[in-house]
Design a protein around this motif. Structure first.
Motif, mmCIF file in Angstrom:
data_model
loop_
_atom_site.group_PDB
_atom_site.id
_atom_site.type_symbol
_atom_site.label_atom_id
_atom_site.label_comp_id
_atom_site.label_asym_id
_atom_site.label_seq_id
_atom_site.Cartn_x
_atom_site.Cartn_y
_atom_site.Cartn_z
ATOM 1 N N PHE A 51 40.831 43.752 42.268
ATOM 2 C CA PHE A 51 41.052 42.973 41.056
ATOM 3 C C PHE A 51 39.960 43.391 40.092
ATOM 4 O O PHE A 51 38.794 43.098 40.308
ATOM 5 C CB PHE A 51 40.976 41.474 41.361
ATOM 6 N N SER A 52 40.320 44.088 39.029
ATOM 7 C CA SER A 52 39.322 44.652 38.129
ATOM 8 C C SER A 52 38.718 43.584 37.229
ATOM 9 O O SER A 52 39.227 42.462 37.115
ATOM 10 C CB SER A 52 39.946 45.754 37.276
ATOM 11 N N ARG A 53 37.650 43.962 36.534
ATOM 12 C CA ARG A 53 36.996 43.041 35.606
ATOM 13 C C ARG A 53 37.945 42.656 34.471
ATOM 14 O O ARG A 53 37.857 41.549 33.930
ATOM 15 C CB ARG A 53 35.745 43.692 35.035
ATOM 16 N N MET A 54 38.845 43.549 34.115
ATOM 17 C CA MET A 54 39.778 43.278 33.029
ATOM 18 C C MET A 54 41.012 42.518 33.499
ATOM 19 O O MET A 54 41.864 42.165 32.698
ATOM 20 C CB MET A 54 40.207 44.601 32.385
ATOM 21 N N GLY A 55 41.104 42.293 34.807
ATOM 22 C CA GLY A 55 42.219 41.500 35.315
ATOM 23 C C GLY A 55 43.384 42.291 35.869
ATOM 24 O O GLY A 55 44.418 41.704 36.209
ATOM 25 N N THR A 57 45.291 44.740 38.706
ATOM 26 C CA THR A 57 45.269 44.827 40.169
ATOM 27 C C THR A 57 45.755 46.198 40.629
ATOM 28 O O THR A 57 46.587 46.834 39.975
ATOM 29 C CB THR A 57 46.137 43.737 40.798
ATOM 30 N N THR A 58 45.227 46.626 41.756
ATOM 31 C CA THR A 58 45.596 47.892 42.363
ATOM 32 C C THR A 58 45.725 47.670 43.862
ATOM 33 O O THR A 58 44.928 46.927 44.441
ATOM 34 C CB THR A 58 44.524 48.974 42.095
ATOM 35 N N THR A 68 49.027 40.384 47.947
ATOM 36 C CA THR A 68 48.716 40.047 46.568
ATOM 37 C C THR A 68 47.267 39.591 46.473
ATOM 38 O O THR A 68 46.854 38.689 47.201
ATOM 39 C CB THR A 68 49.624 38.924 46.053
ATOM 40 N N ILE A 69 46.528 40.217 45.568
ATOM 41 C CA ILE A 69 45.144 39.813 45.314
ATOM 42 C C ILE A 69 45.116 38.950 44.059
ATOM 43 O O ILE A 69 45.833 39.220 43.089
ATOM 44 C CB ILE A 69 44.208 41.038 45.171
#
Length: 122
Positions: A51-55, A57-58, A68-69
């Motif tokens: 879950f990246s800082r910008m929101g 997901t990968t 799902t994260i």
């Protein structure tokens, strides 16, 4: 500094579900990329989800469509919902935080939890 504590692991039958939680304390939670990794016996630690800082997901291809994260900034917690579990998902799952990097590479994560065991019986 960030402290991470995972919970929610356990034993589940194939096809079942589990939700892992990672509670973070310390610096502002939302300034980190949060990742989940796993390590099975005799294997290297592998990326599961981020879950990246910008929101954004990968996901690893092996879990896409099943895991799902998500994160709850108010609770300083990141989750990993795992559905349709398979025997090959059996591993110790680790939560990790990367400071200033949106990465899927384990070596680039700065902080790690102690891990939680997930065992899927077939």
């Amino acid at each position: 500094q960030v402290q991470l504590v995972e919970s929610g692991g356990g034993l589940v039958q194939a096809g079942g579900s589990l939700r892992l939680s990672c509670a973070a304390s310390g610096r502002t939670f939302s300034s980190y990329t949060m990742g989940w990794f796993r390590q099975a016996p005799g294997k290297e630690r592998e990326f599961v989800a981020r879950f990246s800082r910008m929101g954004s997901t990968t996901y690893a291809d092996s879990v896409k469509g099943r895991f799902t994260i998500s994160r709850d900034i108010a609770k300083n917690t990141v989750y990993l919902q795992m559905n349709s579990l398979k025997a090959e998902d059996t591993a110790v799952y680790f939560c990790a935080a990367a400071d200033g990097r949106d990465t899927t590479t384990a070596q680039e994560y700065d902080y790690w939890g102690q891990g939680t065991q997930v065992t899927v019986s077939s």
